[in-house]
Design a protein around this motif. Sequence first.
Motif, PDB file in Angstrom:
ATOM      1  N   ALA A  62       0.997  -1.287   0.032  1.00 33.64           N
ATOM      2  CA  ALA A  62       0.065  -0.041   0.107  1.00 33.64           C
ATOM      3  C   ALA A  62       0.900   1.287   0.106  1.00 33.64           C
ATOM      4  O   ALA A  62       0.590   2.213  -0.683  1.00 33.64           O
ATOM      5  N   THR A  63       1.755   1.358   0.703  1.00 41.82           N
ATOM      6  CA  THR A  63       2.723   2.277   0.781  1.00 41.82           C
ATOM      7  C   THR A  63       3.523   2.464  -0.368  1.00 41.82           C
ATOM      8  O   THR A  63       3.600   3.825  -1.171  1.00 41.82           O
ATOM      9  N   LEU A  64       4.077   1.313  -1.211  1.00 43.52           N
ATOM     10  CA  LEU A  64       4.495   1.527  -2.775  1.00 43.52           C
ATOM     11  C   LEU A  64       3.513   2.243  -3.766  1.00 43.52           C
ATOM     12  O   LEU A  64       3.719   3.048  -4.417  1.00 43.52           O
ATOM     13  N   SER A  80       6.951   3.831 -17.046  1.00 39.89           N
ATOM     14  CA  SER A  80       7.392   2.484 -16.731  1.00 39.89           C
ATOM     15  C   SER A  80       7.582   2.063 -15.290  1.00 39.89           C
ATOM     16  O   SER A  80       7.205   0.954 -14.829  1.00 39.89           O
ATOM     17  N   GLY A  81       7.777   3.289 -14.484  1.00 41.52           N
ATOM     18  CA  GLY A  81       7.954   3.133 -13.031  1.00 41.52           C
ATOM     19  C   GLY A  81       6.660   2.788 -12.557  1.00 41.52           C
ATOM     20  O   GLY A  81       6.543   1.787 -11.573  1.00 41.52           O
ATOM     21  N   VAL A  82       5.561   3.462 -12.896  1.00 38.39           N
ATOM     22  CA  VAL A  82       4.226   3.181 -12.225  1.00 38.39           C
ATOM     23  C   VAL A  82       3.821   1.808 -12.729  1.00 38.39           C
ATOM     24  O   VAL A  82       3.299   1.171 -11.953  1.00 38.39           O
ATOM     25  N   LEU A  83       4.001   1.250 -13.944  1.00 35.62           N
ATOM     26  CA  LEU A  83       3.650  -0.071 -14.421  1.00 35.62           C
ATOM     27  C   LEU A  83       4.392  -1.129 -13.790  1.00 35.62           C
ATOM     28  O   LEU A  83       3.884  -1.977 -13.377  1.00 35.62           O
ATOM     29  N   PHE A  84       5.513  -0.621 -13.239  1.00 30.90           N
ATOM     30  CA  PHE A  84       6.460  -1.718 -12.464  1.00 30.90           C
ATOM     31  C   PHE A  84       5.830  -1.827 -10.969  1.00 30.90           C
ATOM     32  O   PHE A  84       5.524  -2.908 -10.587  1.00 30.90           O
ATOM     33  N   GLY A 131      -2.816  11.084 -16.030  1.00 29.25           N
ATOM     34  CA  GLY A 131      -1.916  10.937 -16.948  1.00 29.25           C
ATOM     35  C   GLY A 131      -0.752  11.737 -17.002  1.00 29.25           C
ATOM     36  O   GLY A 131       0.372  11.399 -17.473  1.00 29.25           O
ATOM     37  N   LYS A 132      -0.516  12.795 -16.125  1.00 28.35           N
ATOM     38  CA  LYS A 132       0.503  13.657 -16.271  1.00 28.35           C
ATOM     39  C   LYS A 132       1.515  13.173 -15.562  1.00 28.35           C
ATOM     40  O   LYS A 132       1.581  12.804 -14.572  1.00 28.35           O
ATOM     41  N   GLY A 133       2.635  13.413 -16.412  1.00 27.82           N
ATOM     42  CA  GLY A 133       3.965  12.939 -15.776  1.00 27.82           C
ATOM     43  C   GLY A 133       4.209  11.470 -15.791  1.00 27.82           C
ATOM     44  O   GLY A 133       5.064  11.105 -15.140  1.00 27.82           O
TER      45      GLY A 133
END
Length: 134
Positions: A62-64, A80-84, A131-133
């Motif tokens: 939950a923190t991640l 890519s970081g969000v999807l990871f 979607g921003k950023g």
Amino acid sequence: MTGNGKGSSAVIDERPWYMANELLAFLIEMVALGLLCWWGLTASGNAAISVLLGLGIPAVAATLWWLFAAPRAPLRPSLSGVLFVKVLVLGGGALALYGNEHPVGALVMAVVTIVNITVAEVFRRPGSAGGKGR
């Protein structure tokens, strides 16, 4: 927020199917946290370790999510970081279900999660707050 919603930092997408997909995403997130908790509570024969895993793993997940994948995450990695992070947390939920000996349920959760994330990312409106950023 102004009366017409313009000028607000949060953009509300009014497409009904998109909103339904976002609701499904939230439900998948909650189910994943519950599955991680369930797996943690059943992973060890030692009661103390089980409680630590059952509470600790969902808390870390939950923190991640809050830090990197939530719509208003304080840290905004690339897409890519969000999807990871999404794969880590939501895939972890599917793996937790598999680990509790429910392979069909795990497969269903994985497929629903992949479809949900794909729809959310492919049809996200450019310039929207979510979607921003990313």
